[in-house]
Write an enzyme that holds these catalytic residues in place. Structure first.
Site, PDB file in Angstrom:
ATOM      1  N   GLU A 188       1.167  -9.250  11.825  1.00 37.85           N
ATOM      2  CA  GLU A 188       1.060  -8.846  10.378  1.00 37.85           C
ATOM      3  C   GLU A 188       2.270  -8.836   9.846  1.00 37.85           C
ATOM      4  O   GLU A 188       2.518  -9.092   8.848  1.00 37.85           O
ATOM      5  CB  GLU A 188      -0.070  -7.584  10.470  1.00 37.85           C
ATOM      6  CG  GLU A 188      -0.418  -7.181   9.159  1.00 37.85           C
ATOM      7  CD  GLU A 188      -1.299  -6.114   9.167  1.00 37.85           C
ATOM      8  OE1 GLU A 188      -1.746  -5.486   7.892  1.00 37.85           O
ATOM      9  OE2 GLU A 188      -1.562  -5.349  10.153  1.00 37.85           O
ATOM     10  N   ASP A 222       0.850  -1.327   0.017  1.00 36.23           N
ATOM     11  CA  ASP A 222      -0.215   0.020  -0.087  1.00 36.23           C
ATOM     12  C   ASP A 222       0.965   1.347   0.137  1.00 36.23           C
ATOM     13  O   ASP A 222       0.687   2.275  -0.851  1.00 36.23           O
ATOM     14  CB  ASP A 222      -0.880   0.074   1.297  1.00 36.23           C
ATOM     15  CG  ASP A 222      -1.853  -1.195   1.294  1.00 36.23           C
ATOM     16  OD1 ASP A 222      -1.720  -2.077   0.324  1.00 36.23           O
ATOM     17  OD2 ASP A 222      -2.317  -1.409   2.059  1.00 36.23           O
TER      18      ASP A 222
END
Length: 768
Positions: A724, A513
């Protein structure tokens, strides 16, 4: 396959109970030699739940246990939570989109003596264990009695609790048996508090939670129910405020020494009336033979262990513990069909407020990890995304026929249609086939895979040279708006582009991202930055948008996909297709090696292009990232170049940090070890790095980095959650936790790098 030699590393781990808590009927080991009891508490799921489900980074404060695709989960209660003794903490439910703590303990066993005196379990010796697929707790009073509770999931809607009471005394034990529980009237979300709109009501042999309708924080409907049913007749009294209840068995029980008393409770969370009616019938069947469910649970989970481990691999127990935790993480994030989920899907994390949907490349990676121990679930998770593949008859976006859009969750309006995700689906499908040998699955998926592959060249190849770019879809969110929120148009009636929004979508499409290579302003004075081009079909209609960047990872993945498609085509008898994909791959490899390689730095980079492709600039100025070893993962790099990439990867000043292979090299001017894709270690990219080295024979280096990924990352080898991503310098777990694709990567690293050398990479096209 080369077996991994024993690694000398001393780690103190929690002791595992190795005897069954319910006799020996189901205690036989799987053929790997491991039982579920060998992996007690590899993840800490203890909790003291309150009405605030989320803490830092919108992430659950406690790790949760779920199984079988359920949309609700449970915890072991904390040992100091004395008011919860006799029950499991929870449930935490996913109310279509966002999680809610329904209760701190919705069903708590309450025992009483013959004269009605309540028995206080807090005076007993407690023990709590999370075994693979099962929660267990017991309360024991020496020389008197022992109460054992076990919780498993039996379907995507129902969990089953077994309560067993053993009498150690010579005299019979006469007990009154009951249950009590309560629900939260409200939950907190951030700084605000919202009503849960829930209430309790008595039903036959149990109690039911009803939801009055949608709240401002959770999507709920009057059809949603949480239902508790007991295996024996009970009477239930609900408090006047409908927030608590007491259920009591109609008759006391007499327990003699050597003959335990056993009772069962089924709890179901359903979204619709149809589901509720179906589950009621299923529970009736379940309670007629509840022990079969416990037997099936053990068989399935010890089957998972059997498919995962070989004691002869010489990998020490802490790494096996971490691998079991990876399996538990993946299975907890399994959601069964509901709403837009037409098949079971694997979500990124049940722990994160916004991650209760499914994403494209997450799905392919999760399926590749799950395939080795549950290929049927892996197949369905892939189908879950392809169920919504855009068709040419789509009334809104027919120009995107073939693609898989970014993500969706339960609700119809939950999808993101602004972008797709990197092309790893054929890799996932092939990995499933390697494990399942299901040729029908290949035949089912092949036309869908080829349509998705072709979309990249019709909608994301701005100069039509067979080399794709990340970009954005035709979408109203990609156009400028006036003060009345109406789309602005030019003099010809065409929408004015919101370039910043499109670059955002393109970065999302890459999956990375906020990676430094997608900074709109570029890097350095000779860098014109990220721009957006229109892509049109033969009739001149806009079908999508590309950024001015041919990304090396995207095209390396497309090369690998051609190789996987070739392998699939050969398996199903499409020899001409196989030849076509190999021919296309050869041309693409030549282009990548000619235009995306920098000899001076020994690394691959993205390529900046003009609209017609006549001008090209190698973006060495934006620094090194994980994209630079994807040509090695795809097996398209020449061996002499692979050696130089390897040298970069093993450099302690670049990628070989405490937790190795950060998404931006430590010598990148914009490296930040805390900022998402600008420095933290993402396990998928690290897996590809390990496999890239394996492809070129650098097995010692690959194994070194693989072990460092386990050793350096916070909590992986203890009872902490899999995060994550990780800070490469400190090892700190970052962002959300219990993250699926990190777990899938750890599982594959164990199997393919620690236990043996067996990368998941393509074998359809030989290396140069």
């Amino acid at each position: 396959m080369e077996k991994q030699f024993k690694r000398g590393i001393g780690l103190l781990m929690a002791a595992c109970i190795t005897t069954s808590t319910f006799g020996g009927a189901y205690a036989s080991a799987a053929s790997s030699g491991y039982k579920i009891e060998d992996f007690a508490n590899v993840l800490d799921v203890t909790a003291r739940l309150d009405n605030e489900p989320y803490g830092y980074y919108s992430t659950s404060r406690y790790n949760v246990f779920a199984d079988m695709g359920a949309w609700h989960g449970y915890h072991l209660h904390a040992l100091d939570a004395l008011d919860l003794y006799g029950g499991f903490a929870g449930p935490h439910i996913v109310a279509q989109d966002i999680g809610m703590n329904l209760s701190d303990c919705i069903s708590r066993l309450q025992l009483s003596t013959a004269d009605g005196t309540k028995i206080d379990l807090t005076g007993a010796r407690p023990y709590m264990a999370y075994y693979p697929g099962r929660l267990m707790q017991y309360y024991e009073v020496r020389d008197k009695y022992k109460v054992t509770l076990e919780l498993i999931f039996v379907s995507g809607r129902t969990n089953l609790v077994r309560a067993q009471i053993e009498n150690y005394q010579d005299e019979p034990l006469v007990l009154g048996v009951g249950w009590n529980g309560r629900i939260f009237a409200e939950n907190k979300m951030g700084s605000k508090t919202y009503p849960t709109n829930t209430s309790l009501g008595a039903i036959e042999n149990g109690v039911q939670v009803s939801f009055a309708g949608d709240t401002k924080a959770w999507t709920t409907t009057p059809e949603m129910k949480y239902t508790i049913r007991h295996s024996e007749p009970v009477s239930t009294v609900v408090a006047e405020n409908k927030l608590s209840y007491v259920s009591k068995a109609e008759k006391p029980v007499t327990i003699t020494k050597g003959k335990p008393y056993v009772t069962y409770t089924a709890e179901s969370f359903t979204f619709t009336k149809e589901e509720a009616d179906k589950e009621a019938k299923a529970v009736q069947t379940l309670l007629a033979n509840p022990e079969k469910a416990f037997s099936d649970n053990r068989t399935r989970w010890e089957g998972y262990l059997d498919k995962t481990f070989d004691k002869a691999d010489n990998v020490t127990k802490p790494y096996k513990n971490a691998t079991v935790k990876a399996m538990e993480t993946l299975i907890t994030n399994w959601r069964s069909p509901a709403g837009m989920f037409k098949h079971s899907g694997l979500t990124p994390s049940m722990s994160y407020k916004w991650f209760n949907g499914v994403w494209g490349w997450d799905t392919w990676k999760n399926a590749a990890g799950v395939a080795a121990f549950d290929p049927e679930l892996a197949k369905d998770s892939i189908r879950c995304m392809f169920d919504h593949q855009i068709q040419s008859t789509d009334p809104v976006r027919p120009q995107d026929a073939g693609t898989i859009f970014d993500c969706f969750s339960y609700s119809e309006n939950s999808a993101n249609y602004r972008n797709s995700k990197p092309p790893l689906s054929a890799w996932g499908v092939w990995k499933v086939y390697q494990e399942s040998k299901d040729k029908a699955f290949l035949n089912e998926m092949y036309p869908k895979l080829t349509a998705y592959h072709n979309w990249w060249y019709t909608n994301r190849d701005t100069d039509q040279n067979g080399v794709a770019e990340y970009g954005a879809m035709v979408d109203d969110l990609h156009y400028q708006r006036d003060e009345n929120k109406q789309i602005k148009k030019d003099k010809d009636g065409k929408p004015l582009l919101d370039v910043e929004a499109m670059i955002e979508a393109a970065a999302w499409e890459s999956g990375m991202d906020n990676a430094t290579r997608f900074d709109q302003e570029g890097s350095g004075k000779d860098d014109i930055g990220v721009q957006v081009f229109e892509n049109t079909d033969k009739q001149g209609k806009v079908v999508g948008y590309s950024i001015n960047q041919e990304s090396v990872d995207l095209n390396a993945m497309l090369y690998a996909e051609k190789a996987f498609l070739k392998s699939i085509a050969l398996e199903i008898g499409k020899t001409e297709d196989a030849k076509k994909y190999e021919s296309e791959a050869k041309v693409l490899a030549e282009y990548i090696n000619k235009n995306m390689w920098d000899e001076k730095t020994g690394f691959y980079y993205d390529l900046q292009i003009s609209k017609d492709g006549s001008q090209k600039k190698l973006l060495t100025n934006r620094g090194k990232g994980t994209e630079g070893w994807m040509p090695l993962w795809a097996k398209l790099a020449p061996a002499n170049r692979a050696q130089k990439v390897k040298d970069n990867m093993m450099d302690a000043n670049k990628f070989n940090l405490r937790v190795p292979m950060p998404t931006a090299s430590a010598d990148n001017a914009k490296f930040n070890p805390y900022r998402y894709w600008r420095g933290p270690v993402w396990l998928d990219q690290a897996l590809y790095g390990v496999e890239a080295l394996q492809n070129y024979g650098y097995e010692t280096e690959a194994r070194e980095l693989a072990y460092k990924l386990f050793d350096g990352a916070e909590g992986v080898l203890t009872d902490g959650p899999i995060h994550e991503n990780y800070n490469p310098v400190t090892g700190e777990g970052l962002h959300t936790k219990n993250f699926s694709w990190s777990a899938a990567a750890y599982y594959m690293l164990y199997q393919n790098a620690l236990a043996e050398t067996n990368p998941s990479t393509q074998t359809g096209i030989p290396m140069k």
